[in-house]
Design a protein around this motif. Sequence first.
Motif, PDB file in Angstrom:
ATOM      1  N   UNK A   1      48.241 -10.538   7.677  1.00 34.62           N
ATOM      2  CA  UNK A   1      47.576 -11.967   7.655  1.00 34.62           C
ATOM      3  C   UNK A   1      46.341 -11.783   7.263  1.00 34.62           C
ATOM      4  N   UNK A   2      45.438 -10.929   7.837  1.00 36.78           N
ATOM      5  CA  UNK A   2      44.173 -10.443   7.177  1.00 36.78           C
ATOM      6  C   UNK A   2      44.259 -10.064   5.818  1.00 36.78           C
ATOM      7  N   UNK A   3      45.322  -9.202   5.637  1.00 40.52           N
ATOM      8  CA  UNK A   3      45.280  -8.793   4.139  1.00 40.52           C
ATOM      9  C   UNK A   3      45.373 -10.000   3.083  1.00 40.52           C
ATOM     10  N   UNK A   4      46.412 -10.910   3.450  1.00 40.70           N
ATOM     11  CA  UNK A   4      46.733 -12.078   2.593  1.00 40.70           C
ATOM     12  C   UNK A   4      45.523 -12.769   2.426  1.00 40.70           C
ATOM     13  N   UNK A   5      44.655 -13.130   3.509  1.00 36.40           N
ATOM     14  CA  UNK A   5      43.530 -13.926   3.566  1.00 36.40           C
ATOM     15  C   UNK A   5      42.473 -13.115   2.678  1.00 36.40           C
ATOM     16  N   UNK A   6      42.366 -11.735   2.865  1.00 38.62           N
ATOM     17  CA  UNK A   6      41.462 -11.117   1.800  1.00 38.62           C
ATOM     18  C   UNK A   6      41.810 -11.213   0.395  1.00 38.62           C
ATOM     19  N   UNK A   7      43.050 -11.188   0.163  1.00 35.29           N
ATOM     20  CA  UNK A   7      43.563 -11.048  -1.226  1.00 35.29           C
ATOM     21  C   UNK A   7      43.076 -12.444  -1.971  1.00 35.29           C
ATOM     22  N   UNK A   8      43.326 -13.368  -1.057  1.00 39.15           N
ATOM     23  CA  UNK A   8      42.912 -14.812  -1.542  1.00 39.15           C
ATOM     24  C   UNK A   8      41.611 -14.874  -1.872  1.00 39.15           C
ATOM     25  N   UNK A   9      40.721 -14.486  -0.813  1.00 40.50           N
ATOM     26  CA  UNK A   9      39.525 -14.499  -1.113  1.00 40.50           C
ATOM     27  C   UNK A   9      38.827 -13.867  -2.208  1.00 40.50           C
ATOM     28  N   UNK A  10      39.536 -12.661  -2.627  1.00 43.12           N
ATOM     29  CA  UNK A  10      39.066 -11.775  -3.719  1.00 43.12           C
ATOM     30  C   UNK A  10      39.611 -12.452  -4.873  1.00 43.12           C
ATOM     31  N   UNK A  11      40.510 -13.311  -4.955  1.00 45.81           N
ATOM     32  CA  UNK A  11      40.876 -13.939  -6.061  1.00 45.81           C
ATOM     33  C   UNK A  11      39.874 -15.126  -6.328  1.00 45.81           C
ATOM     34  N   UNK A  12      39.458 -15.720  -5.391  1.00 47.57           N
ATOM     35  CA  UNK A  12      38.428 -17.052  -5.622  1.00 47.57           C
ATOM     36  C   UNK A  12      37.139 -16.161  -6.175  1.00 47.57           C
ATOM     37  N   UNK A  13      36.888 -14.999  -5.687  1.00 45.62           N
ATOM     38  CA  UNK A  13      35.649 -14.375  -6.246  1.00 45.62           C
ATOM     39  C   UNK A  13      35.907 -14.320  -7.694  1.00 45.62           C
ATOM     40  N   UNK A  14      37.025 -13.767  -8.118  1.00 45.98           N
ATOM     41  CA  UNK A  14      37.318 -13.359  -9.489  1.00 45.98           C
ATOM     42  C   UNK A  14      37.316 -14.610 -10.433  1.00 45.98           C
ATOM     43  N   UNK A  15      37.821 -15.613  -9.868  1.00 50.52           N
ATOM     44  CA  UNK A  15      37.974 -16.796 -10.781  1.00 50.52           C
ATOM     45  C   UNK A  15      36.543 -17.416 -10.726  1.00 50.52           C
TER      46      UNK A  15
ATOM     47  N   UNK B   1      33.476 -16.232 -10.637  1.00 50.37           N
ATOM     48  CA  UNK B   1      32.459 -15.494 -11.060  1.00 50.37           C
ATOM     49  C   UNK B   1      32.991 -15.022 -12.425  1.00 50.37           C
ATOM     50  N   UNK B   2      34.016 -15.569 -12.853  1.00 46.92           N
ATOM     51  CA  UNK B   2      34.812 -15.122 -14.229  1.00 46.92           C
ATOM     52  C   UNK B   2      34.687 -13.413 -14.517  1.00 46.92           C
ATOM     53  N   UNK B   3      35.411 -12.683 -13.360  1.00 43.77           N
ATOM     54  CA  UNK B   3      35.234 -11.507 -13.313  1.00 43.77           C
ATOM     55  C   UNK B   3      36.796 -11.013 -13.940  1.00 43.77           C
ATOM     56  N   UNK B   4      36.580  -9.936 -14.376  1.00 41.45           N
ATOM     57  CA  UNK B   4      37.845  -9.202 -15.367  1.00 41.45           C
ATOM     58  C   UNK B   4      38.075  -7.818 -14.623  1.00 41.45           C
ATOM     59  N   UNK B   5      39.621  -7.836 -14.400  1.00 40.66           N
ATOM     60  CA  UNK B   5      40.207  -6.410 -14.112  1.00 40.66           C
ATOM     61  C   UNK B   5      39.255  -5.834 -13.024  1.00 40.66           C
ATOM     62  N   UNK B   6      39.331  -6.465 -11.766  1.00 41.94           N
ATOM     63  CA  UNK B   6      38.780  -6.087 -10.441  1.00 41.94           C
ATOM     64  C   UNK B   6      39.773  -5.189  -9.692  1.00 41.94           C
TER      65      UNK B   6
ATOM     66  N   UNK C   1      36.619  -2.877 -13.123  1.00 39.29           N
ATOM     67  CA  UNK C   1      36.786  -1.612 -13.831  1.00 39.29           C
ATOM     68  C   UNK C   1      35.923  -1.334 -15.008  1.00 39.29           C
ATOM     69  N   UNK C   2      35.742  -2.425 -15.794  1.00 36.19           N
ATOM     70  CA  UNK C   2      34.781  -2.427 -16.733  1.00 36.19           C
ATOM     71  C   UNK C   2      33.812  -3.689 -16.705  1.00 36.19           C
ATOM     72  N   UNK C   3      32.689  -3.278 -16.332  1.00 29.84           N
ATOM     73  CA  UNK C   3      31.622  -4.367 -16.379  1.00 29.84           C
ATOM     74  C   UNK C   3      31.522  -5.558 -17.367  1.00 29.84           C
ATOM     75  N   UNK C   4      31.399  -6.794 -16.863  1.00 29.03           N
ATOM     76  CA  UNK C   4      31.386  -7.934 -17.718  1.00 29.03           C
ATOM     77  C   UNK C   4      30.176  -8.875 -17.410  1.00 29.03           C
ATOM     78  N   UNK C   5      29.465  -8.219 -16.358  1.00 33.37           N
ATOM     79  CA  UNK C   5      28.505  -9.179 -16.034  1.00 33.37           C
ATOM     80  C   UNK C   5      27.056  -8.930 -16.811  1.00 33.37           C
ATOM     81  N   UNK C   6      26.364  -9.986 -17.102  1.00 29.23           N
ATOM     82  CA  UNK C   6      25.145 -10.112 -17.733  1.00 29.23           C
ATOM     83  C   UNK C   6      24.292  -9.128 -17.348  1.00 29.23           C
ATOM     84  N   UNK C   7      23.358  -8.856 -18.159  1.00 31.75           N
ATOM     85  CA  UNK C   7      22.251  -7.997 -17.944  1.00 31.75           C
ATOM     86  C   UNK C   7      20.855  -8.487 -17.574  1.00 31.75           C
ATOM     87  N   UNK C   8      20.027  -8.292 -16.667  1.00 33.25           N
ATOM     88  CA  UNK C   8      18.744  -8.755 -16.723  1.00 33.25           C
ATOM     89  C   UNK C   8      17.709  -7.715 -16.849  1.00 33.25           C
TER      90      UNK C   8
END
Length: 456
Positions: A152-166, A168-173, A195-202
Amino acid sequence: MAKIILKSQFTVSSKQSLFNFVDYVTRNQALKDKKKEQTLSDTEEKELERMTQLLSDSEFSVDDVYSDYIDYMKREQATLSEDDHYLKGVFSSSQTKVRREDVRELKQEIEDVTRQSRMGSVMFQDVISFENDFLIEENILNSKTNALDQDRLYKATEKMMGSLKENEKLHDTFWFASIHRNTDNIHLHICSMEKNNTRELKEVADGQFEVRGKRKQRTLDKMKLAFGQELTSPTYRLQLQTSMTNNRDSLLKDLKKTYETEVFSDNRSFLTEINTLKKELPDNKFNWQYGKLKPDTQKRVDRLTDVLTQKSPERMRYTKNVDAYATYLKELYGESAKPDEYLANKEQEIKTRLGNNLLNNLKKDHAVINHKVKKMLDDLPVHPKEGRDKKEIQKKETPKIEARPKASPYHSRKNMAIIKKNLVHDYDMKRAENDYEQTQYRIAAAQQRQSYDYHH
């Protein structure tokens, strides 16, 4: 205190500091397991005490804390118990159970990512902690055996990481997590990367750039909501949501029933209020929608819907269930669930639904109401009495002039064609009006569902 707490940070760093974090989440749990089996050496016992003390001061650390005991962490044979092929309480984005060789592959993946990015790589680090009583209530932790439902902790973590990806518009995490019991409350460490950074630079200095690692607060709030919704039993939550929906639908029916009673019983007070409201409404009935009205007109609509629903028991039941759900959110997630905002949104939602219900009835009964209002005004006494008498005398003294008979509009073929054309035009206009109203209703419903989805 919230039952689920999320603490977050990020690291933009070299591969070595990221390695340290991966080693830490596996090494610390291994030492705890060995202590239970009474197989810790004196050196390892001191290490475990030191790690526990450091974590009691801060949930997070990478370079400063982890580098001191990196030598122990690299002893990979210590991360496994003698009779267990898998790391205890460790899982990743690709595996529900992680082996020793999987950790080596994860380190290689981190090395590949950091080698490819000259500006550094972002590792998001999150810690989810719980009240142990909450885990027991949800049947995740067995109070007698101390066993934990890792699936159950695994499934909840998987859901949370999916929310992060969506969000923050992350790719191939990819991500890596470990369950820890080295404090009073069980908690979960999670690290994630692209795996390949898509975050903007500052720009951090003249000509020097770094990957932006900070996440939006809205992202973090949605991550926690996603985790909690997947982890907790949906029974109570669905029960409240179903009750609210039923209360709302019943309340709309009560409003319509009371409205029809007041209109068709010729209630003068109500008809007067309706007539006043109609004078404030737009000329085009297409715009008789609650969201398009001026604020003052919306308040007048609210007063009328309050009057029409004040005796409905469904109004009180709806409010009670909305309050209960807001309390549920606050107890589970704390203020990050924005319970006050939820209450305000639900209040606005019910005002909008009730208002549109009333406005739709006014459009449907437009001609009937006009007739009743006219009749009501005609029945009112004329004052002063002298004015009435004078009017009656003038009526008697005025000679009647016989009107010339009007020619029938159906007399010629030309007039018939014009009438037919106008009838077709009126029919098309009415059909267009109905289509428009249906489209606006679907748009309003979609907007309400979006607002609803945020809190569900």
